[in-house]
Scaffold this active site. Structure first.
Site, mmCIF file in Angstrom:
data_model
loop_
_atom_site.group_PDB
_atom_site.id
_atom_site.type_symbol
_atom_site.label_atom_id
_atom_site.label_comp_id
_atom_site.label_asym_id
_atom_site.label_seq_id
_atom_site.Cartn_x
_atom_site.Cartn_y
_atom_site.Cartn_z
ATOM 1 N N LEU A 70 0.821 -1.218 0.000
ATOM 2 C CA LEU A 70 0.000 0.000 0.000
ATOM 3 C C LEU A 70 0.854 1.268 0.000
ATOM 4 C CD1 LEU A 70 -2.759 -1.291 2.418
ATOM 5 C CD2 LEU A 70 -3.038 -0.756 -0.009
ATOM 6 N N ARG A 71 2.178 1.094 0.207
ATOM 7 C CA ARG A 71 3.153 2.189 0.038
ATOM 8 C C ARG A 71 3.048 3.312 1.065
ATOM 9 N NH1 ARG A 71 6.051 -1.218 -2.455
ATOM 10 N NH2 ARG A 71 5.760 -1.480 -4.687
ATOM 11 N N HIS A 109 9.469 -14.382 1.526
ATOM 12 C CA HIS A 109 9.772 -14.080 0.118
ATOM 13 C C HIS A 109 11.027 -14.888 -0.183
ATOM 14 C CE1 HIS A 109 10.782 -10.925 -3.165
ATOM 15 N NE2 HIS A 109 11.831 -11.708 -3.116
ATOM 16 N N ASP A 119 0.227 -9.499 -4.735
ATOM 17 C CA ASP A 119 1.516 -8.799 -4.696
ATOM 18 C C ASP A 119 1.384 -7.443 -5.403
ATOM 19 O OD1 ASP A 119 4.099 -8.094 -4.153
ATOM 20 O OD2 ASP A 119 5.036 -9.703 -5.313
ATOM 21 N N PRO A 167 10.933 -3.463 -9.198
ATOM 22 C CA PRO A 167 10.095 -4.602 -9.552
ATOM 23 C C PRO A 167 8.689 -4.463 -8.986
ATOM 24 C CG PRO A 167 11.493 -5.188 -7.710
ATOM 25 C CD PRO A 167 11.866 -3.773 -8.096
ATOM 26 N N GLY A 168 7.714 -5.021 -9.675
ATOM 27 C CA GLY A 168 6.356 -5.063 -9.133
ATOM 28 C C GLY A 168 5.316 -4.589 -10.119
#
Lengths: 430, 338
Positions: free
Chosen positions: A60-61, A181, A307, A325-326
């Protein structure tokens, strides 16, 4: 205000029936039956009423990278995707590794349209060196610990975290879940996509499947040693799926998730050199995609997770090695799982709702059977509607969907969160 | 068709398919034998210009070529620059060097800024694979990939093919060894595609750690010893060896690499009389190539450099001068006789 979902096929763990569902003022299901009506009647004919979805893996940053996403915008996207609960990943800035940040995330979540379930880092700052104050965090209600974004590299510290977590189960009232992870960084370092034929051809340095698999193997061994509950995040290789299948058969307390992108995209997508396809773990081969689907089909993989990893547009305009990445996932997860996982509709709902709810420890609120008295966290999905994905049309502050322009089948029509209709006819109400 | 320099000068140069390269030259991948041959044939015309007392024609007058280099390079940039000037194009240079731009911040902004100087063609070099492809999607200018990370370096492959063709007539049936750090080499990737498309047989030679992880689908064979091959090679193409491969744990030492895979004087002596020695430059004398091998009459390393300018003239002309543009000036030539 009472809301009635009219004429839908109701599907939950107990099976399927066609009923109206009345949601009361108290945020609970007031009644199920036929011919019900309320202050607001929402058409669910031709649709399926399901317990709301639960995402085990959302970035959610906030705090720290509000340019890419906020809890408010992330939750709105979640609601549009049929989610009523999102497990927030702790790789925020500052890291969610102490009660203060957990409280901040949870409080911001209370004003949003989803329940935000904070997870916390296993190690201070996610540096992999010192254990986070797990006892304090458990007392603050945290039930999932992860250093997501990286794996915990040191096997000795991983063992200690596992042992320590077992001792906290009494305080939490259920087993503490450690979510890994899996990525041995010494093997993955300097690799920006899956290592194989495509990376060789494209000249992009790759990371081998074994970088993931060695940590899956290590953690299964340590679960055997410690008895901790290990949840494997975003399994992406055939070898990982096979190891988890074997561990489950041996009765070990392990669970696993797969992301939608790991069963819908392959490393061939990187041929565009567009970092929208850069993700960790990387997109793998056709054989890996098939193995992930098999894992979903036979229950080796318990849940589909997103993710969801928003990144501001300029960040994805960097060269492939420097772009973060993402990819986005919340608003496309249902359609992709329905369309491409190979699962039947009831199983699609299971891997999106009640199975992840059990891993997240929220079954008293999410993924519950649809009956009077149950909490009204619900979604209504149309399994036949087709629509075309567009990052600009999504609620996220970012645009990095790898499915831009893809037409998919299955759309979320309404979402009810704690009795409140937060999505009506595919539109967010706030 | 026989193109001559005079044709290029007065704008009547006959090119069978002016669009043979498409809008950009991003790689050898996607170019077939006919396309490669057309570029090589056109290169003859530009090589002739280079041999004149005043090696300059007005073919690209009024056009602007920008070299946009995010990685240090002297030779490639000079080669493109010379090619552009011989065609009377204006040139501007952008060098990120080690500034923050090389870290990728504002890459798109950089390209838009360069575009605003009116560049019609960008010659792009970048340390990461695919960056030229990305840039091509962000600009109206034509893009020539002058090397993208470990991916491709198409004009190098074209000049190598031109050099081999110049010496041997055609590449058909040639057996060419590409030796050394293939894994990290954009030159090797482009040359595998170009050499094999033109009918040559390619063997990649080097330690297993310096081979790409998966070459199963490539039209090549792989060997981990050079010595058994020497007598059967028509050409040996040595790749530049970087010292950092040791710290990356890929080889034990430069000495061991040079001993096993360097073109030493002894190995040079075993090459056939008509074998050719190539290197993309700059060389590491005593590592992948000995001073004796570099100076051997069979070495065509300097021909490669000279041919690089001609090939790049052909590429610039194809992308800017024919079909695309207000193009070639039809007014009479000045100070040039052919």
């Amino acid at each position: 205000m009472s809301v009635v979902l009219k004429g839908g096929r109701v599907i939950d763990r107990t099976g399927e029936r066609t009923l109206d569902v009345e949601v009361g003022d108290d945020g609970r299901i007031a009644a199920v039956g036929t011919g019900l009506s309320g202050d607001l009647d929402l058409d669910a004919s031709g649709c399926v009423v399901s317990p709301g979805f639960v995402d085990l893996h959302t970035h959610l940053r906030e705090p720290g990278q509000e340019e890419a996403e906020t809890i408010e915008t992330g939750a709105r996207g979640g609601s549009l995707g049929g989610y009523t609960a999102l497990v927030a990943m702790p790789n925020t800035d500052p890291t969610t590794d102490c009660v203060a940040v957990v409280d901040q995330v949870r409080n911001l979540g209370r004003r949003s349209t989803c329940e935000i379930v904070p997870s916390a880092a296993m190690t201070v700052g996610r540096h992999g060196a010192d254990m986070a104050p797990m006892g304090e965090l458990v007392d603050a209600g945290v039930g999932i610990f992860t250093d997501d974004g990286t794996g915990l590299q040191d096997p000795r510290l991983m063992r200690r975290v596992m042992e320590y977590s077992v001792g906290l189960a009494g305080r939490l009232g259920r087993p503490v879940v450690l979510a890994q992870h899996c990525e041995v960084s010494a093997l993955s370092a300097g690799g920006y996509m899956h290592e194989g034929e495509w990376s060789s051809r494209l000249g992009i340095p790759g990371q081998p499947a074994e970088a993931e698999e060695l940590m899956v193997m290590r953690d299964i061994a340590l679960v055997r040693l410690t008895g901790a509950h290990m949840h494997f995040q975003h399994l992406s290789t055939a070898g990982s799926v096979a190891m988890v299948r074997k561990a489950k058969a041996a009765g070990l307390p392990v669970t696993a998730e797969a992301t939608t992108h790991h069963f819908t995209l392959t490393d061939a997508a990187c041929a565009s050199y567009d970092p929208v396809y850069k993700v960790h773990p990387p997109l793998r081969t056709d054989a890996d995609v098939a193995a992930v689907k098999e894992g979903l089909a036979d229950g080796t993989i318990d849940a589909v997770a997103t993710d969801h990893a928003p990144h501001a547009p300029h960040a994805k305009e960097r060269p492939f090695d420097q772009a973060p990445p993402g990819m986005l996932g919340l608003e496309t997860a249902f359609a992709l799982t329905l369309d491409e996982s190979g699962l039947d509709l009831p199983d699609v709902l299971a891997v999106l709702s009640w199975r992840p709810a059990a891993i997240a420890g929220v079954t008293d609120r999410h993924g519950a059977d649809i009956q009077p008295g149950a909490p009204a966290n619900l979604c209504v999905v149309d399994p036949d509607e087709t629509w075309t994905a567009s990052g600009a049309a999504m609620a996220s502050r970012s645009l990095n969907t790898p499915y831009e322009g893809r037409t998919m089948r299955g759309r979320v029509r309404h979402t009810i969160r704690a009795g409140e209709p937060v999505v009506v006819d595919g539109e967010a109400r706030r | 068709m026989s193109a001559t320099a005079a044709d290029a000068v007065d704008g009547t140069l006959e090119v069978a398919d002016p669009g043979v390269l498409g809008r950009h030259l991003l790689g050898i991948e996607g170019l077939d034998r006919a396309a490669l041959e057309e570029v090589l044939e056109l290169t003859d015309a530009f090589a002739e210009i280079g041999r004149r007392p005043i090696p300059k024609v007005p073919a690209l007058r009024g056009r602007t070529v920008a070299t946009v280099f995010f990685e240090d390079s002297t030779r490639t940039r000079m080669s493109f620059d010379t090619a552009a000037r011989r065609l009377s194009a204006d040139t501007v240079a952008f060098a990120a060097g080690s500034s923050s731009l090389s870290k990728g911040e504002g890459l798109r902004d950089t390209i838009e800024v360069v575009g605003s100087y009116g560049a019609d063609l960008l010659v792009v070099r970048h340390p990461m694979a695919g960056t030229a492809h990305r840039i091509a999607g962000w600009t109206d200018a034509a893009v020539v990939n002058a090397g993208d990370g470990c991916h491709e370096h198409p004009t190098q492959a074209l000049l190598d093919c031109y050099t081999l063709r110049e010496k041997r007539g055609a590449l058909d049936g040639m057996r060419i060894a590409i030796v050394g750090d293939v894994r990290h080499s954009r030159v090797a990737r482009s040359n595998v595609l170009a050499f094999t498309a033109l009918g040559a047989e390619v063997v990649l030679v080097g330690p297993a750690t310096l081979m790409p992880p998966a070459v199963g689908g490539w039209p090549v064979t792989v060997a981990h010893e050079l010595d058994p091959l020497l007598e059967e090679l028509d050409a040996v193409y040595l790749l530049r060896m970087q010292r950092e491969r040791i710290t990356e744990g890929l080889i034990p030492s430069i000495r061991e690499f040079a001993t096993d895979f360097g073109l030493t004087a002894a190995r040079t002596a075993r090459l056939r009389d008509d074998a050719l020695i190539l290197h993309p430059g700059p060389t590491n004398p005593g590592v992948e190539i000995s001073a004796e091998a570099a100076a051997d009459p069979r070495s065509v390393i300097l021909d490669q450099v000279a041919n690089g300018v001609s090939v790049r003239m052909a590429v610039l002309f194809l992308l800017l001068g024919s079909g695309r543009a207000p193009a070639v000036d039809a007014e009479p030539t000045r100070g040039v006789t052919s």
